[in-house]
Design an enzyme around this catalytic site. Structure first.
Site, PDB file in Angstrom:
ATOM      1  N   ASP A 195       0.871  -1.168   0.000  1.00 51.11           N
ATOM      2  CA  ASP A 195       0.000   0.000   0.000  1.00 51.11           C
ATOM      3  C   ASP A 195       0.912   1.223   0.000  1.00 51.11           C
ATOM      4  OD1 ASP A 195      -1.696   2.109   0.461  1.00 51.11           O
ATOM      5  OD2 ASP A 195      -2.644   1.252   2.244  1.00 51.11           O
ATOM      6  N   ASN A 244       4.416   3.215 -10.446  1.00 53.02           N
ATOM      7  CA  ASN A 244       3.290   3.172 -11.380  1.00 53.02           C
ATOM      8  C   ASN A 244       1.939   3.360 -10.697  1.00 53.02           C
ATOM      9  OD1 ASN A 244       1.750   2.214 -13.914  1.00 53.02           O
ATOM     10  ND2 ASN A 244       1.154   0.708 -12.353  1.00 53.02           N
ATOM     11  N   SER A 262       4.265   9.210 -15.228  1.00 52.35           N
ATOM     12  CA  SER A 262       3.544  10.467 -15.195  1.00 52.35           C
ATOM     13  C   SER A 262       2.399  10.392 -16.193  1.00 52.35           C
ATOM     14  CB  SER A 262       4.494  11.626 -15.509  1.00 52.35           C
ATOM     15  OG  SER A 262       3.834  12.868 -15.471  1.00 52.35           O
ATOM     16  N   TYR A 311      -6.019  15.564 -10.432  1.00 53.91           N
ATOM     17  CA  TYR A 311      -5.147  14.535 -11.019  1.00 53.91           C
ATOM     18  C   TYR A 311      -4.002  15.186 -11.795  1.00 53.91           C
ATOM     19  CZ  TYR A 311      -3.574  10.701 -13.988  1.00 53.91           C
ATOM     20  OH  TYR A 311      -2.798   9.770 -14.642  1.00 53.91           O
ATOM     21  N   LYS A 333       0.233  15.081 -11.171  1.00 54.90           N
ATOM     22  CA  LYS A 333       1.253  14.695 -12.140  1.00 54.90           C
ATOM     23  C   LYS A 333       2.234  15.844 -12.395  1.00 54.90           C
ATOM     24  CE  LYS A 333      -0.067  10.473 -12.777  1.00 54.90           C
ATOM     25  NZ  LYS A 333       0.774   9.357 -12.282  1.00 54.90           N
TER      26      LYS A 333
END
Length: 269
Positions: A53, A80, A131, A145, A149
């Site tokens: 986690d 990832n 990314s 979101y 990134k």
């Protein structure tokens, strides 16, 4: 066959992570794949799964210590694991934004801190952070979101300067839309869309249409393989669309980029 590197990858139970873990294992790398729940599929040679986690400090520490006990080193870390969220910034709660950042930014942060001591001591290492084109482009109704990134890209570039002296490098792999659950089944803000309903609907319709023709996760996995085996480059657009968008962002006038983005997200120009 390549078989001289020990690789750690997060978010490996589906999508890009699963495709990458299997491809690298097929190429002979020793792959340690982390996911919240271990898969129930049959065992794969060179591929070992562990529970991880990325939002939990103890889980990250236990996972990395397990890899070091089993393999003695870590040559490549692939961050990832990620989550997405759809909705207007105004309707996004602080808790929802914090939760997304905890996975998308602080997750890689935890993993990088955990592996860097052993990479420095070994005098070599590679960190690959997954990314997105939204790491250098805006995304209406995916603002949190996109900002996560953007943050990951700034962190990665800064870290690369810090660790280069130890022969450790950091790479950003930037996919465009990909046919994964992350893109097709994104969570939505709990408060609803309110006055933005029609705009969000138009954006979602445009995004879904793009996903239908998007590359499969294996295409990103192949890019990651080429990053591991090829010459160093800080930014690696993962597909033709990502490469085109990167060039447009750099060389097109800002107004033209703005109009193009609004059109691609189904908004009035």
């Amino acid at each position: 066959m390549f078989n001289d590197k020990v690789i750690v990858i997060t978010g490996a139970s589906s999508g890009i992570g699963e495709a990458t873990a299997h491809l690298l294992a097929q190429k002979g790398f020793r792959v340690f794949a982390g996911a919240r729940r271990a898969p129930t599929s049959p065992p794969v040679p060179n591929l070992e799964f562990g529970v991880l986690d990325v939002t939990n400090d103890a889980s990250v520490e236990n996972f990395i210590n397990w890899v070091l006990r089993e393999a003695g080193r870590i040559d490549v870390l692939i961050n990832n694991a990620g989550v997405s969220l759809v909705g207007p910034v105004e309707k996004t709660s602080i808790k929802e934004a914090q939760g997304l950042f905890d996975t998308n930014v602080f997750g890689p942060f935890r993993l990088m801190r955990a592996v860097l001591p052993t990479m420095r001591e070994a005098g070599q290492g590679l960190i690959i952070n997954i990314s997105s084109v939204l790491g250098f482009l805006p995304a209406p109704f995916m603002g949190v979101y996109a900002s996560s990134k953007h943050a990951l890209e700034g962190l990665s570039e800064s870290l690369d300067h810090e660790v280069r002296e130890f022969n450790v490098r950091v790479v950003l792999v930037e996919p465009s839309f990909t046919k994964t659950n992350l893109d097709t089944n994104s969570a939505q803000v709990s408060e609803g869309f309110g006055a933005y309903e029609s705009q969000v609907s138009a954006t979602l319709k445009a995004v879904i249409a793009q996903i239908k023709s998007a590359p499969a996760p294996i295409s990103v996995a192949r890019k990651i393989l080429s990053v591991i085996t090829g010459p160093y480059k800080m930014r690696e657009p993962a597909d033709g669309t990502a490469k085109l968008l990167s060039r447009l962002r750099r060389f097109m006038p800002a107004g033209a980029v703005d109009r193009s983005l609004r059109k691609s997200f189904g908004l009035r120009t």
